[in-house]
Design a protein around this motif. Structure first.
Motif, short mmCIF file in Angstrom:
data_model
loop_
_atom_site.label_atom_id
_atom_site.label_comp_id
_atom_site.label_asym_id
_atom_site.label_seq_id
_atom_site.Cartn_x
_atom_site.Cartn_y
_atom_site.Cartn_z
N LYS A 1 -26.89 -120.08 -24.99
CA LYS A 1 -26.24 -120.63 -23.80
C LYS A 1 -24.83 -121.11 -24.13
CE LYS A 1 -30.44 -122.31 -21.46
NZ LYS A 1 -31.17 -123.53 -20.98
N PRO A 2 -23.97 -121.21 -23.10
CA PRO A 2 -22.65 -121.78 -23.35
C PRO A 2 -22.76 -123.27 -23.66
CG PRO A 2 -22.97 -121.35 -21.01
CD PRO A 2 -24.13 -120.74 -21.72
N PHE A 3 -21.81 -123.79 -24.37
CA PHE A 3 -21.80 -125.19 -24.78
C PHE A 3 -21.41 -126.04 -23.57
CE2 PHE A 3 -19.93 -128.84 -27.20
CZ PHE A 3 -21.06 -129.15 -27.95
N ASP A 4 -22.38 -126.76 -23.02
CA ASP A 4 -22.20 -127.51 -21.77
C ASP A 4 -21.90 -128.97 -22.09
OD1 ASP A 4 -22.34 -128.74 -19.31
OD2 ASP A 4 -23.95 -127.44 -18.58
N LEU A 5 -20.63 -129.35 -22.03
CA LEU A 5 -20.23 -130.72 -22.35
C LEU A 5 -20.77 -131.71 -21.32
CD1 LEU A 5 -16.53 -130.08 -23.39
CD2 LEU A 5 -18.49 -130.43 -24.88
N ASP A 6 -20.82 -131.31 -20.05
CA ASP A 6 -21.33 -132.21 -19.01
C ASP A 6 -22.82 -132.48 -19.21
OD1 ASP A 6 -18.86 -132.41 -17.73
OD2 ASP A 6 -19.22 -130.56 -16.60
N LYS A 7 -23.57 -131.43 -19.58
CA LYS A 7 -24.99 -131.60 -19.81
C LYS A 7 -25.27 -132.55 -20.97
CE LYS A 7 -29.22 -128.92 -20.63
NZ LYS A 7 -29.75 -127.54 -20.85
N LEU A 8 -24.35 -132.55 -21.93
CA LEU A 8 -24.49 -133.44 -23.08
C LEU A 8 -24.07 -134.87 -22.75
CD1 LEU A 8 -23.14 -131.09 -25.89
CD2 LEU A 8 -25.51 -131.79 -25.54
N GLY A 9 -23.53 -135.06 -21.56
CA GLY A 9 -23.14 -136.40 -21.14
C GLY A 9 -21.80 -136.86 -21.66
N ASN B 1 -15.66 -138.65 -22.04
CA ASN B 1 -14.31 -138.92 -22.53
C ASN B 1 -13.44 -137.66 -22.42
OD1 ASN B 1 -12.18 -139.00 -24.79
ND2 ASN B 1 -12.82 -141.13 -24.62
N GLU B 2 -12.36 -137.76 -21.65
CA GLU B 2 -11.52 -136.59 -21.40
C GLU B 2 -10.84 -136.08 -22.66
OE1 GLU B 2 -11.11 -134.60 -18.74
OE2 GLU B 2 -12.79 -135.74 -17.93
N PHE B 3 -10.42 -137.02 -23.52
CA PHE B 3 -9.77 -136.58 -24.75
C PHE B 3 -10.73 -135.79 -25.62
CE2 PHE B 3 -8.88 -137.04 -29.27
CZ PHE B 3 -7.61 -136.47 -29.33
N LEU B 4 -11.97 -136.27 -25.76
CA LEU B 4 -12.94 -135.55 -26.59
C LEU B 4 -13.26 -134.17 -26.00
CD1 LEU B 4 -15.47 -138.32 -27.70
CD2 LEU B 4 -13.75 -137.15 -29.08
N LYS B 5 -13.34 -134.11 -24.68
CA LYS B 5 -13.56 -132.82 -24.04
C LYS B 5 -12.42 -131.85 -24.38
CE LYS B 5 -16.32 -134.04 -19.95
NZ LYS B 5 -16.33 -134.01 -18.46
N ASN B 6 -11.20 -132.34 -24.23
CA ASN B 6 -10.04 -131.50 -24.53
C ASN B 6 -10.00 -131.13 -26.01
OD1 ASN B 6 -8.89 -131.36 -21.93
ND2 ASN B 6 -7.94 -133.36 -22.18
N TYR B 7 -10.37 -132.08 -26.86
CA TYR B 7 -10.34 -131.82 -28.31
C TYR B 7 -11.35 -130.73 -28.69
CZ TYR B 7 -10.62 -132.69 -33.34
OH TYR B 7 -10.62 -132.54 -34.70
#
Length: 388
Positions: free
Chosen positions: A36-44, A47-53
């Motif tokens: 599956k694709p890596f789902d950042l939202d599903k992981l909860g 933090n916007e910076f961590l998402k961007n990083y």
């Protein structure tokens, strides 16, 4: 599980199940999650910076953001980046030494050889089987004992076989590259290309406290793949002084797979004419415009490195990638996201033509040595039986 142990046949029971039983069971148990694709939202992750990083890390490795990257790839990458005492390796002698090591792995075997600067014109197919290659310049034919393997990009892997030679291969070709081999006409999507700066500068222009490598994101809000937004700068001679003469440094800086080839189509007629390129004012102005974010990124840590102050200044564009590296549309690999709505999947290492195999970025996600090595291992296992 070592990637070299993975197989596409029942031999996997010997190479993986017996040697790594617990890991093998976990792979079976979580196989659906891995793909599956890596789902950042599903992981909860909020933090916007961590998402961007994480998007940036994924993009630098395979040219797609995190949500279009396999979960297993992201898991490996994050674990490897943040393990205790992790460091970034740099090949002594420069990136050419990586090629040298791979070449020695071949030539040290009896009867094995490598021919450099030797372009292939055509795969020789007889009675439905690939039996050798025909070289472009000399027309010399080299016969294959076991198989022919292409590590070219997907487009050129198809181009090596003239249409009409094999129906199944032609059907697969039509599905992936279509008539024009252009994504806007329905071909398989490609990652974007690159802009590069290759510089030689006096050592005094680079501060002593500048790192050997740094990455600049111009604007986090624009998106990782925005044109010129992410730039990687490498000063390899800070780590290995043999890469430059005494008193000098070499710099390689590039936009990380965010340069759309479509913007350069207007200059394709100049690709094979160096004199015309040098005289074309529009082309030179466009090169300067697209190289500006790279200069800006360099100057974040080395403000005295400016245009005109370097001993050597070379600018490379997507046309450079297309011409010198034989990359169709200067591409950076196939942009096939897991679970994509179009139903695209990576081609198998086995082509429809018996004895014709492929490896590299036309069969796997990821960029660089890890992808090359892993896809090569998968291809080798497809050719050899488990007993070999």
């Amino acid at each position: 599980i070592p990637h070299a142990a993975m197989r596409g046949d029942l031999g996997i029971l010997l190479t993986v199940a017996l040697k790594f039983p617990l890991s093998f069971l976990n792979v079976l148990k979580y196989a659906a999650e891995f793909s599956k694709p890596f789902d950042l939202d599903k992981l909860g992750l909020k933090n916007e910076f961590l998402k961007n990083y994480l998007d940036m890390l994924a993009f630098l490795l395979q040219g797609l953001p995190a949500d279009q990257t396999l979960t297993v790839v992201m898991a490996y990458m994050v674990e490897d980046f943040f393990r205790e005492n992790a460091v970034m390796d740099f090949p002594k002698g420069g990136s050419g030494e990586l090629i040298g090591a791979l070449a020695r792995g071949v030539t040290k075997r009896k009867g094995c050889d490598i021919e450099l600067s030797t372009a292939v014109e055509e795969i020789i197919v007889e009675n439905g089987r690939a039996v050798g290659v025909k070289l472009a310049k000399s027309g010399r034919k080299i016969r294959a004992k076991e198989a022919v393997i292409s590590n070219a990009d997907l487009y050129n892997t198809y181009k090596f076989v003239p249409e009409g030679i094999h129906q199944g291969f032609d059907e697969e070709r039509a599905r992936f590259v279509g008539i024009t081999a252009n994504p806007k006409d329905g071909s398989v999507p490609y990652c974007k290309s690159f802009m590069h700066l290759h510089l030689a500068v006096k050592a005094e222009l680079i501060p002593d406290d500048a790192p050997p490598q740094w990455t600049v994101v111009q604007d986090w809000s624009k998106g990782i793949d925005a044109v010129g937004n992410v730039v990687v700068v490498s000063v390899g001679s800070k780590l290995d002084s043999t890469l430059a003469p005494p008193g000098y440094h070499v710099i390689h800086a590039y936009t990380a797979g965010n340069e759309p080839y479509e913007d350069w189509e207007q200059f394709e007629h100049l690709m094979d004419d160096a004199v015309a390129r040098d005289k074309d004012e529009a082309y030179q102005a466009f090169k300067d415009e697209r190289a500006k974010p790279i200069w800006d990124a360099i100057q974040k840590r080395a403000p005295r490195v400016v245009k005109g102050a370097c001993v050597v200044e070379k600018v490379a564009t997507p046309l450079t990638h297309a011409r010198f590296l034989s990359r169709h549309r200067g591409n950076y690999g196939l942009a096939i996201a897991p679970g994509n709505s179009e139903g695209w999947t990576f081609p198998d290492v086995k082509t429809p033509i018996e004895g014709y195999y492929r490896c590299g970025d036309s069969t796997t996600s990821g960029i660089g040595v890890p992808a090359v090595a892993s896809s090569g291992a998968v291809c080798a296992n497809a050719i050899m039986s488990v007993w070999d």
